[in-house]
Design an enzyme around this catalytic site. Structure first.
Site, PDB file in Angstrom:
ATOM      1  N   HIS A  57      -4.867  -1.167  18.355  1.00 38.45           N
ATOM      2  CA  HIS A  57      -4.191  -2.320  17.724  1.00 38.45           C
ATOM      3  C   HIS A  57      -4.583  -3.602  18.440  1.00 38.45           C
ATOM      4  O   HIS A  57      -4.124  -3.873  19.548  1.00 38.45           O
ATOM      5  CB  HIS A  57      -2.671  -2.151  17.751  1.00 38.45           C
ATOM      6  CG  HIS A  57      -1.954  -3.202  16.959  1.00 38.45           C
ATOM      7  ND1 HIS A  57      -1.274  -2.932  15.782  1.00 38.45           N
ATOM      8  CD2 HIS A  57      -1.849  -4.547  17.134  1.00 38.45           C
ATOM      9  CE1 HIS A  57      -0.775  -4.055  15.302  1.00 38.45           C
ATOM     10  NE2 HIS A  57      -1.107  -5.057  16.111  1.00 38.45           N
ATOM     11  N   HIS A  59      -6.223  -7.970  17.757  1.00 42.04           N
ATOM     12  CA  HIS A  59      -6.518  -9.093  16.846  1.00 42.04           C
ATOM     13  C   HIS A  59      -7.733  -9.842  17.383  1.00 42.04           C
ATOM     14  O   HIS A  59      -7.608 -10.730  18.234  1.00 42.04           O
ATOM     15  CB  HIS A  59      -5.314 -10.033  16.747  1.00 42.04           C
ATOM     16  CG  HIS A  59      -4.121  -9.400  16.115  1.00 42.04           C
ATOM     17  ND1 HIS A  59      -3.805  -9.555  14.773  1.00 42.04           N
ATOM     18  CD2 HIS A  59      -3.184  -8.569  16.625  1.00 42.04           C
ATOM     19  CE1 HIS A  59      -2.714  -8.851  14.493  1.00 42.04           C
ATOM     20  NE2 HIS A  59      -2.315  -8.252  15.601  1.00 42.04           N
ATOM     21  N   GLN A 152      -1.317 -11.966   7.408  1.00 37.35           N
ATOM     22  CA  GLN A 152      -0.458 -12.543   8.447  1.00 37.35           C
ATOM     23  C   GLN A 152       0.723 -13.331   7.864  1.00 37.35           C
ATOM     24  O   GLN A 152       1.828 -13.303   8.394  1.00 37.35           O
ATOM     25  CB  GLN A 152      -1.296 -13.467   9.347  1.00 37.35           C
ATOM     26  CG  GLN A 152      -0.511 -14.258  10.385  1.00 37.35           C
ATOM     27  CD  GLN A 152      -0.064 -13.410  11.552  1.00 37.35           C
ATOM     28  OE1 GLN A 152      -0.861 -13.039  12.408  1.00 37.35           O
ATOM     29  NE2 GLN A 152       1.218 -13.082  11.584  1.00 37.35           N
ATOM     30  N   HIS A 210       1.772  -3.718  10.364  1.00 38.13           N
ATOM     31  CA  HIS A 210       2.710  -4.310  11.316  1.00 38.13           C
ATOM     32  C   HIS A 210       4.083  -4.051  10.698  1.00 38.13           C
ATOM     33  O   HIS A 210       4.376  -4.558   9.614  1.00 38.13           O
ATOM     34  CB  HIS A 210       2.488  -5.813  11.435  1.00 38.13           C
ATOM     35  CG  HIS A 210       1.333  -6.191  12.294  1.00 38.13           C
ATOM     36  ND1 HIS A 210       0.040  -5.914  11.961  1.00 38.13           N
ATOM     37  CD2 HIS A 210       1.293  -6.850  13.487  1.00 38.13           C
ATOM     38  CE1 HIS A 210      -0.758  -6.384  12.919  1.00 38.13           C
ATOM     39  NE2 HIS A 210      -0.033  -6.957  13.853  1.00 38.13           N
ATOM     40  N   GLU A 213       8.442  -5.606  13.312  1.00 31.30           N
ATOM     41  CA  GLU A 213       8.215  -6.279  14.604  1.00 31.30           C
ATOM     42  C   GLU A 213       9.262  -7.381  14.744  1.00 31.30           C
ATOM     43  O   GLU A 213       8.985  -8.574  14.619  1.00 31.30           O
ATOM     44  CB  GLU A 213       6.793  -6.852  14.689  1.00 31.30           C
ATOM     45  CG  GLU A 213       6.445  -7.348  16.094  1.00 31.30           C
ATOM     46  CD  GLU A 213       5.058  -7.965  16.204  1.00 31.30           C
ATOM     47  OE1 GLU A 213       4.362  -8.074  15.172  1.00 31.30           O
ATOM     48  OE2 GLU A 213       4.680  -8.360  17.321  1.00 31.30           O
ATOM     49  N   ASP A 309      -3.064  -5.387  21.531  1.00 27.10           N
ATOM     50  CA  ASP A 309      -2.575  -6.361  20.551  1.00 27.10           C
ATOM     51  C   ASP A 309      -3.236  -7.728  20.717  1.00 27.10           C
ATOM     52  O   ASP A 309      -3.873  -8.230  19.805  1.00 27.10           O
ATOM     53  CB  ASP A 309      -1.041  -6.467  20.618  1.00 27.10           C
ATOM     54  CG  ASP A 309      -0.423  -7.045  19.341  1.00 27.10           C
ATOM     55  OD1 ASP A 309      -1.173  -7.335  18.389  1.00 27.10           O
ATOM     56  OD2 ASP A 309       0.812  -7.198  19.298  1.00 27.10           O
ATOM     57  N   TRP A 315      -0.080 -15.753  20.843  1.00 25.76           N
ATOM     58  CA  TRP A 315       1.085 -14.901  21.091  1.00 25.76           C
ATOM     59  C   TRP A 315       1.184 -14.428  22.537  1.00 25.76           C
ATOM     60  O   TRP A 315       2.238 -14.021  23.000  1.00 25.76           O
ATOM     61  CB  TRP A 315       1.040 -13.685  20.154  1.00 25.76           C
ATOM     62  CG  TRP A 315       1.173 -14.082  18.724  1.00 25.76           C
ATOM     63  CD1 TRP A 315       2.352 -14.287  18.047  1.00 25.76           C
ATOM     64  CD2 TRP A 315       0.125 -14.394  17.801  1.00 25.76           C
ATOM     65  NE1 TRP A 315       2.091 -14.688  16.763  1.00 25.76           N
ATOM     66  CE2 TRP A 315       0.733 -14.758  16.580  1.00 25.76           C
ATOM     67  CE3 TRP A 315      -1.270 -14.385  17.879  1.00 25.76           C
ATOM     68  CZ2 TRP A 315      -0.002 -15.124  15.453  1.00 25.76           C
ATOM     69  CZ3 TRP A 315      -2.005 -14.746  16.757  1.00 25.76           C
ATOM     70  CH2 TRP A 315      -1.374 -15.105  15.558  1.00 25.76           C
TER      71      TRP A 315
HETATM   72 FE   FE2 Z   1      -0.504  -7.117  16.004  1.00 25.65          FE
END
Ligand code: FE2
Length: 429
Positions: A57, A59, A152, A210, A213, A309, A315
């Protein structure tokens, strides 16, 4: 004639004094005392040899962009999404590919040779999709990249997402993604799960959403995901990523939920570095950890893999793409410090993650690709404890990354010695 003979390895299952014979980029034999001529030999002194780390997982489109156009001050998921929305219109293919390529090089250096990356498809140009598809092909000799079509800004919440997901899959994106907890209503979230699973079933693709979350215990889209998995016969092909709300649910409901997830043969992916950072931000004290119930799912027999991630993006500003750091954090956040639990976490960044990605030819058996990592550790627990140095990284039998062993010289009033932090009973002679 073998291409390479690795001598005196220890394997993750505890077998020691093992030789690994490699021919034609694949593992030919794994046994003690292999006696066959080889062009090259790698003598290991008992170091741990594992199949490569797998990040299930990540990005890649946002990685290494931290601070652009501004830093995330609140540290929340929602501010991260706002910053990303401001950054997307300024991105170029060269920028996306350059950052993603750099991250992949870090990953290879850390012994991680497969990454499943979500790619945002709510930019109508699908520029990042095209850039990462090109990068997937460019880097294929060294690392397996798998791409997930990830809306997203929501599947229904952003009006072009349904079209964009289909266009991204038509262009060669591998996996169907989603974000049901971000839709406008619970009902929209449930409908998005249904239609995304149907899309995957029609096309014969894997699913990785996702899912939930959030710290809101009423976010229960994982329940719908398990139901749709069964209805459409997608058992073994579906991943619920994050599942953070499960941290905040009451035990009575989780007692019903976990058997449903197991029945649907889903895999859960926890992202401990990110969830411990992003979740619980609205709490005072005590603050929730926000990581899904890894310990309980492992005990129920649900496969749990662990993802990085993010590395240096809107993030999460830290990280160097080290999957042992991920497992280390999971052990702490999840109260999983028992030996068997830590071994399960090591599997979460190796074999369980590889199974979630349906990777071909992954493992230590004869016939598997000779993709291997030699760690400066004697067993998986020591590897997690030390975030052990990756001495050699092999791809198809060739060494593609090397790191010098960690060894610190001490000078204590004229007395000299070296320290390598290995457990005394397993320290090198
Ligand atoms: Fe993610």
């Amino acid at each position: 004639m073998l291409d390479l003979l690795i001598r005196n390895a220890t394997l993750p299952d505890g077998r020691a004094g093992i030789d690994i014979a490699i021919r034609g980029g694949r593992i030919a034999e794994v046994a003690a005392g292999i006696d066959a001529p080889a062009r090259d030999t790698l003598a290991l002194d008992g170091w741990l040899v594992t199949p490569p780390f797998v990040d299930p997982h990540f990005h890649l489109d946002s990685t290494l962009s931290a601070g652009r156009p501004r830093n995330n001050r609140s540290g929340t998921l929602l501010e991260g999404i706002e910053i990303w929305a401001d950054l997307v219109p300024t991105l170029t293919p060269e920028d996306v590919k350059g950052r993603a390529r750099e991250l992949c090089h870090w990953s290879i250096a850390r012994g991680c040779l497969a990454i499943r990356s979500h790619v945002d498809v709510t930019d109508d140009s699908l520029m990042a999709v095209d850039a990462l598809i090109e990068l997937r092909e460019e880097l294929a000799p060294w690392i397996d990249l798998q791409l997930v079509a990830f809306p997203q800004n929501g599947y229904y919440r952003y009006r072009n997402s349904p079209d964009n997901i289909v266009r991204a899959l038509d262009r060669g994106v591998d996996v169907v993604g989603g974000i049901p907890h971000f839709e406008r209503t619970t009902d929209d979230g449930a409908r998005s799960v249904k239609v995304l699973c149907e899309t995957a079933a029609e096309r014969g693709l894997l699913v990785d959403l996702h899912c939930d979350e959030t710290d809101d215990p009423n976010s229960r889209h994982v329940e719908t995901l398990a139901r749709e998995t069964e209805r459409l016969g997608l058992q073994g092909r579906v991943v619920g990523s994050h599942l953070s709300s499960m941290h905040s649910m009451d035990n009575a409901y989780v007692g019903k939920l976990l058997p449903l997830i197991a029945e649907a043969e889903m895999t859960a992916i926890a992202n401990p570095l990110i969830n411990i950072s992003l979740q619980g931000r609205n709490d005072t004290y005590p603050k929730r950890r926000g990581m899904t119930r890894v310990k309980e799912m492992v005990a129920t027999g649900i496969p749990v893999a662990l993802g990085h991630d993010c590395v240096m993006d809107p993030w999460y500003g830290l990280g160097s793409h080290d999957m042992l750091e991920v497992a280390h954090m999971a052990a702490h956040v999840g109260h999983m410090t028992g030996v068997e639990e830590m071994r399960a976490l090591f599997a979460g960044v190796t074999t369980t993650a590889a199974a979630a990605l349906h990777l071909d030819g992954y493992g230590l058996e004869p016939g598997c690709h000779a993709d291997l990592v030699v760690l400066q550790a004697r067993d998986p627990v020591e590897a997690i404890r030390l975030r052990a140095t990756r001495l050699h990284v092999l791809r198809r039998g060739a060494v593609i990354a090397r790191t010098a062993p960690e060894s610190v010289s001490l000078d204590l009033g004229g007395a000299h010695r070296t320290v390598d932090f290995l457990a005394p009973q397993s320290a090198a002679e």
